[in-house]
Scaffold this motif. Structure first.
Motif, short mmCIF file in Angstrom:
data_model
loop_
_atom_site.label_atom_id
_atom_site.label_comp_id
_atom_site.label_asym_id
_atom_site.label_seq_id
_atom_site.Cartn_x
_atom_site.Cartn_y
_atom_site.Cartn_z
N UNK A 28 0.70 -1.23 -0.02
CA UNK A 28 -0.19 -0.04 -0.15
C UNK A 28 1.11 1.37 0.30
N UNK A 29 0.62 2.02 -0.79
CA UNK A 29 1.82 3.31 -1.29
C UNK A 29 0.54 4.71 -1.17
N UNK A 30 1.22 5.51 -0.26
CA UNK A 30 0.39 6.56 0.21
C UNK A 30 1.29 7.80 -0.32
N UNK A 31 0.15 8.13 -1.07
CA UNK A 31 0.86 9.94 -1.15
C UNK A 31 0.75 10.95 0.22
N UNK A 32 1.26 11.50 0.82
CA UNK A 32 0.12 12.79 1.55
C UNK A 32 0.67 13.97 1.78
N UNK A 33 0.74 14.81 2.67
CA UNK A 33 1.21 16.37 3.30
C UNK A 33 0.78 15.80 4.92
#
Length: 192
Positions: A28-33
């Protein structure tokens, strides 16, 4: 006396930092801020996913600060990577989300200390943007994958577009796991 050449700094890149088993069949790859309320909420769901699938899912977090609205998210990403150099990425990651409305440079140093970071040059690294290229590399990678908003997710490199809920992720993960089991059964039959 000859000067000793300066050693190249070897940086542990975000793409190489995971939580979960290396043998997990689902990534599971999450792109976040780190300043985003939506990303913080999604991070809580991801924790539930990891708890439900301890052997089957591993997480890779990639930085995608929306700097036009979150001026401190880029530095927070650098702080997480700096903590990751000491194996403290995940404690720092969670502290950054918990404190997403207070991410000044000096407070980042106190979060790092709380996460267990012992580096004497942590603040210098932040001031000098030592890990800025790694955050920018994640942004570039996200853009290549079509990320425009965060949170954005990928399951085994396929874009996840269902609801960001435990039930939504579970349905998608169960489907991947079932597909994997079908492939394993077929391979076993061919060998027999």
């Amino acid at each position: 006396m000859a000067m000793k050449p300066k050693e190249a700094l070897i940086i542990i890149e975000p793409k190489d930092i995971y939580v979960g088993k290396n043998t997990a069949p689902v990534t599971l790859m999450m792109f976040g801020d780190y300043e985003s309320d939506a990303c913080a909420a999604a991070n809580e769901v991801v924790k539930q996913v990891l708890e439900k699938y301890p052997d089957d899912v591993r997480l890779n977090f990639r930085h995608f600060p929306l700097t036009n609205i979150h001026q401190r998210a880029l530095k927070a990403g650098e702080a997480a990577i700096a903590a990751g150099q000491e194996g403290k990425f995940w404690p720092m990651h969670n502290l950054l989300f918990q404190n997403r409305h207070n991410l000044g440079t000096i407070t980042l140093k106190s979060y790092a200390r709380e996460a267990g970071v012992t580096s004497k040059v942590f603040l210098d690294d932040l001031m000098n943007s030592t890990f800025g290229w790694q955050v920018r590399g994640d942004i570039s990678y996200g853009q290549q994958k079509g990320v425009k908003e965060v949170p954005a997710f990928f399951l085994n490199d396929e874009r996840y577009t269902e609801p960001i809920t435990l039930a939504g992720f579970s349905k998608a993960i169960d489907a991947i796991l079932a597909l994997g089991n079908t492939k394993t059964k077929k391979a076993t039959k061919k060998r027999a």
